[in-house]
Design a protein around this motif. Sequence first.
Motif, PDB file in Angstrom:
ATOM      1  N   LEU A 275       0.805  -1.221   0.000  1.00 35.43           N
ATOM      2  CA  LEU A 275       0.000   0.000   0.000  1.00 35.43           C
ATOM      3  C   LEU A 275       0.836   1.269   0.000  1.00 35.43           C
ATOM      4  N   ASN A 276       2.057   1.199   0.536  1.00 38.20           N
ATOM      5  CA  ASN A 276       2.919   2.374   0.604  1.00 38.20           C
ATOM      6  C   ASN A 276       4.357   1.900   0.811  1.00 38.20           C
ATOM      7  N   TYR A 277       5.267   2.848   0.833  1.00 37.78           N
ATOM      8  CA  TYR A 277       6.670   2.507   1.046  1.00 37.78           C
ATOM      9  C   TYR A 277       7.235   3.359   2.169  1.00 37.78           C
ATOM     10  N   GLY A 384       2.676 -12.503  -1.490  1.00 41.14           N
ATOM     11  CA  GLY A 384       3.755 -12.425  -2.457  1.00 41.14           C
ATOM     12  C   GLY A 384       5.029 -11.848  -1.868  1.00 41.14           C
ATOM     13  N   LEU A 385       5.479 -10.734  -2.433  1.00 34.88           N
ATOM     14  CA  LEU A 385       6.720 -10.108  -1.980  1.00 34.88           C
ATOM     15  C   LEU A 385       6.474  -9.058  -0.897  1.00 34.88           C
ATOM     16  N   HIS A 386       5.230  -8.873  -0.476  1.00 37.49           N
ATOM     17  CA  HIS A 386       4.899  -7.721   0.359  1.00 37.49           C
ATOM     18  C   HIS A 386       4.903  -8.007   1.853  1.00 37.49           C
ATOM     19  N   ARG A 387       4.962  -9.269   2.244  1.00 37.40           N
ATOM     20  CA  ARG A 387       4.999  -9.574   3.665  1.00 37.40           C
ATOM     21  C   ARG A 387       6.237 -10.418   3.971  1.00 37.40           C
ATOM     22  N   VAL A 388       6.482 -10.631   5.236  1.00 40.52           N
ATOM     23  CA  VAL A 388       7.672 -11.357   5.673  1.00 40.52           C
ATOM     24  C   VAL A 388       7.805 -12.673   4.898  1.00 40.52           C
ATOM     25  N   SER A 817       6.125  -2.139   8.145  1.00 44.39           N
ATOM     26  CA  SER A 817       6.511  -0.735   8.008  1.00 44.39           C
ATOM     27  C   SER A 817       7.043  -0.159   9.318  1.00 44.39           C
ATOM     28  N   LEU A 818       7.190  -1.015  10.337  1.00 44.87           N
ATOM     29  CA  LEU A 818       7.674  -0.586  11.641  1.00 44.87           C
ATOM     30  C   LEU A 818       8.937  -1.352  11.996  1.00 44.87           C
ATOM     31  N   PRO A 819       9.806  -0.772  12.824  1.00 43.66           N
ATOM     32  CA  PRO A 819      11.020  -1.487  13.222  1.00 43.66           C
ATOM     33  C   PRO A 819      10.687  -2.735  14.030  1.00 43.66           C
ATOM     34  N   ASN A 838      15.600  -1.551  11.648  1.00 45.13           N
ATOM     35  CA  ASN A 838      14.892  -1.113  10.439  1.00 45.13           C
ATOM     36  C   ASN A 838      15.108  -2.034   9.243  1.00 45.13           C
ATOM     37  N   ALA A 839      15.879  -3.104   9.427  1.00 52.20           N
ATOM     38  CA  ALA A 839      16.304  -3.892   8.281  1.00 52.20           C
ATOM     39  C   ALA A 839      15.155  -4.591   7.567  1.00 52.20           C
ATOM     40  N   GLY A 840      14.021  -4.752   8.229  1.00 55.50           N
ATOM     41  CA  GLY A 840      12.893  -5.426   7.582  1.00 55.50           C
ATOM     42  C   GLY A 840      11.805  -4.494   7.114  1.00 55.50           C
ATOM     43  N   ILE A 841      12.028  -3.190   7.182  1.00 48.58           N
ATOM     44  CA  ILE A 841      10.978  -2.243   6.835  1.00 48.58           C
ATOM     45  C   ILE A 841      10.775  -2.159   5.324  1.00 48.58           C
ATOM     46  N   LEU A 842       9.539  -2.274   4.905  1.00 47.21           N
ATOM     47  CA  LEU A 842       9.173  -2.101   3.498  1.00 47.21           C
ATOM     48  C   LEU A 842       7.983  -1.143   3.415  1.00 47.21           C
ATOM     49  N   GLY A 843       6.826  -1.563   3.913  1.00 50.76           N
ATOM     50  CA  GLY A 843       5.632  -0.716   3.904  1.00 50.76           C
ATOM     51  C   GLY A 843       4.431  -1.485   4.390  1.00 50.76           C
ATOM     52  N   ASP A 844       3.307  -0.793   4.554  1.00 47.59           N
ATOM     53  CA  ASP A 844       2.055  -1.454   4.915  1.00 47.59           C
ATOM     54  C   ASP A 844       1.577  -2.311   3.750  1.00 47.59           C
TER      55      ASP A 844
END
Length: 862
Positions: A275-277, A384-388, A817-819, A838-844
Amino acid sequence: MALLAGTAAVGFISSPVFANTAAPAAQPAADPAPAAEAPEETGIADIVVTAEKRETNLQRTPISISVVNAETLKERHVQSLYDLADGGVPSLRIATFEARQSALTVGIRGIVPLDANQPAREQGVGIYIDGVYLGRQHGLNAGLFDIERIEVLKGPQGTLFGRNTEGGALSLVSKAPTGEFGGRFNAGIGNYGAYTLDAHVDFPEYKGFSLKLDGVVQHQDATTKNPMPDQSGWNYYHRRGLRAAVRWQPFEGLTNDFAYDVAEDQNTPLYSQLLNYNPNNCASGGSNTAPIAISPANGNTACVLPGTAFTGTQGAIRPLAPGVVVNGTSRMDTADIGVPQQDSVDRTHGFTNTLKWKIAPEIELRSITAWRGVNVQQWDNAGGLHRVPVFQPTAACTAAAPCQFSRYSLADLRQTQFSQELQAVGSIANFDYVVGGFYFNEHVSDDAATPNSKGFVTTAVGTNGFATAGNYVDIPFCTASTPLFVGKAVNGCSIDRASEVWSKSYAVYGQVTGNFFENSLHVTLGGRYTHDEKRGVLHFSRNINYDTASAATLALQGYTPLNKTWNRFNPMVTVAYDFSPTIHGYAKYATGYRAGGASSRTSDYRAFNPEDVRSYEIGFKTDFWNRKARFNIAAYMMDRDGSQVDLSTIQPTATGNFNNLVTFNAPGTTKIRGVEADLTLAPIEGLTLNASYVYTYTDIPPVPVTYTDVGNGTSTTVNQKFYIVFTPRNAASGSIDYGLPFGDNGAQAKIHLDANYAQATQAFDQFATLADESFIVNGRLSLADVRLGDKQKVTFSVWVRNMFDYQYIFRRDPSNSLPAVQTTSVAGVPNITVIGNNAGILGDYGNFNAPRTFGAEMSFKF
C-alpha cells in the motif's frame, strides 16, 4: 459447517427494523406462532423469533434483535455470510481471515476476536444453525442453504445460549419440509465468470414423513489475476453442497426433524498488495553503537513499534525490488509478482436431529442432537513479496543462491463436534419458563508450515549496491520427508506448528418470566451454570517434535500442555413493560463469558484465561402511524474483564528466535458503550423504507508489556494501547423496497436499493493504524411471480453489489513498516527496547474489498 443457500432472498427485518409490509410474518422452522401474535393484514408485518427458545413477537421480545429474512437475503443477493460484511446489519461485523475466505471473523457490539481460528481459542459471538452451536469459525463462508431467516441477537446471551456468546449470537433457521409437493429452481450468471444453480424440492407427506432436498452450486472466477501460469488468482470461489431434511409427525404434538448436510468450498484469499513505502519515514543506516536518534530533527518520530521505548533505530531500509508495485489507492486487477497459489478447500458435514413433544398444554419437551465436522486445507500465498520475509535485492542474490521470499502459508485443520441439548419449555398460569441442559464435546487438530516459494536473482546492480534488474525464479519447497503429515497441505515441509485440543462443556440453565398487571409487566429471571474442560498439546513448534523431544528441550521452550477447567454462573434479569399495545420498553442486566485456551503460535503453548462481560441495557420498541412506522432503540454499557488480546513479539527457542503471537488477558476493565436505532416506514402500499444506525465506543486500558533483553535478561516495561478490531465508531445502513402490481395475475415489478456506511477501524489489536471507511450500495430489479400455470411462477431479476465499485482497504497490516524489536544484545546497549531494527521495513500491506459484481437470475417456482 455446511451452510448452503439457494437464491435466498435479501432484506432485513429487525428488532430494529428491516420488515416487509405486505409479506406474512417469518415463521420458525418448527411450530406456527400463537394466534395472538399473528400479523395484522395491513401495515408492517409482525415478526416471529425464537431468541427466548420459544416463538415470540419480535416487538414484544426484550432483546435487541435484527432479523434478516429470506426475502431480504434475495434482494441483497446474499449467497454466504461474508456478503453480510457490507454492513447491512450495522452492529454485525464480518471480515474474512487473511489467509482464507471460508474462515470468518464475526463480531457484535465490539466483541470481535482477532484470531479465533486457533484450535484452542474460542469465538466471542456464538453461531447456531437450527439450534446447533458451531465450535469453529472455519467453513462459515460456505454457501447458505435454504434459509428462512437469520436472527442477530445483540448483547450477552450467556443464560440461554451459553459460553462464547459475550457479544451476542447469530442464529440461522432453515426452511423446514412442508409436506406438500413444490419447490423452486434458480439459475444465474454474473461478471467474473460467475454462475449459480440451486434447487429446493418438497415432496408430499407419506405416512407422517415429509422430505425436503436442497442443492446449490456457486462459482466466481478470480478478481485479481496471478501472473504465474497455471496458478490460481485471488478472490476465487467454487461452492457446492447438498442438504436433506426429513420431518416425522406420527401424531399430533410430536415432531421430529432430521437433517444431513455436506458441502465443499474451494477458494483463494483476497490479494494482499503493497500500500505504501516506508510510511513512517524511518531513516536508513546507523550502527550498533551509534543508532539513529528518533527525534523531530530527522522526521523519525513515528518510527517506533507500539509499546516500545526506542531512543534510536539501526539498520538499512529495504529498497523496492524490481517490478514491485506500490498501490494504496486502488484494487489491483493483476498481481505485480506471480507466485504459486492453489485453492484452499473446506469440507463440512453435519447431522442434526430435533425432537419436540408437546406432552401437555403446559410443557413441551425438546431434544437437539448434532454431530458436525470440518476438514480444511489452506494454501495462502496472497502476500507475495509484500509480507515477511523481506529481502535485500543486492548482488548476493544469485542463480546459485536466490534471495527467498513469498511466504506460502499452508495449514490443515480437522474438527469434529458432538452436542446434546435437552429443553423443557412451557407456560403455567402467568409464568413462562425454559429449563435445559447442554453437553458439548469437540476435538480439533491443526498443523501449519510457511515455506518460501519464490526467489530473486539480481542481473544488474546500481551505484548504491541494490539491484536495478533481476529475475523471479521458482525455488523448490516442501521437499523434506514428513511422514506424519503425508497427504496434507504441509506434507514435505518444515513444520511451523502442530497442535491438538479436546474440549468439553457441561451446562444447566433456566429462565422464567412472570407476567403481571394484566400482562403488562414482565419480569424475567435466568441463570446458567457452565463447567468447561480444555486439554491441549503442541506436537510440533518450529520443526521441533514435542512428542519425542527431551525434557531438557521442552524445558528450554518453557512448554506446558494445556489442562484447564473453568466454572461460571451467568445470571440475567429483565424487566419489561407494555406501555400500550404498540409501545414496549425494557431494562436488562445480562452476563456472558468466553472460555480460555492457549496459543498454538507460541513455542511454550502460552495459556490464557477466560474473559467475562457484564451488560446493562435499556430499550424501547414502538409501532405507530397505524402500524405504518416502527422505531426501535437500545442503549447499553458493557464492562469486560480479562480481555483476550494479541501481541506479536520475539521469543527465544532452542533453534533461534521467531516472531510469534502471544494471547494474554489484559488487566483492568474494557469499556464498551453503544446505541442502536432502527426505523421502518411503510407510507404507502408496496413501499418500505429502512434506516439503521449504530454507535459503538470501545476502550481497552493501556496494558503493561515487558520486553526482555535476550542476551542479559534486563527488562523494560512500557504501557501499550490495544484496540478492538473491525468495530467502527459509527455505522449506518438504509434501504428502499418498492413493488408495483404488473398485470392482473399477481406479478410484481420490484426495485431494491440499499446503502451501507462504516467508519474506519483497526484491523490488528496492537496497532493504532486504521484501515478505510466503507460505503457500499447494492441494488436489484425484478419482475416477480409471473404466473405460468396454476402454481407455476417465474421471476426474472438483475442485481448489482457494490454498485459504484467503491474501493476501500478493510485490513491494513503495518508490521512490515515498523522497526522490529532488537532480537540480540547490542554492544554498549543494555536493553533491547532502546534499539529498533529497520532492516525489515518495506511498507504497509493490506486487502481491498471485493469489486463490483453484477448479474441476472431466473427463479422458477412450482
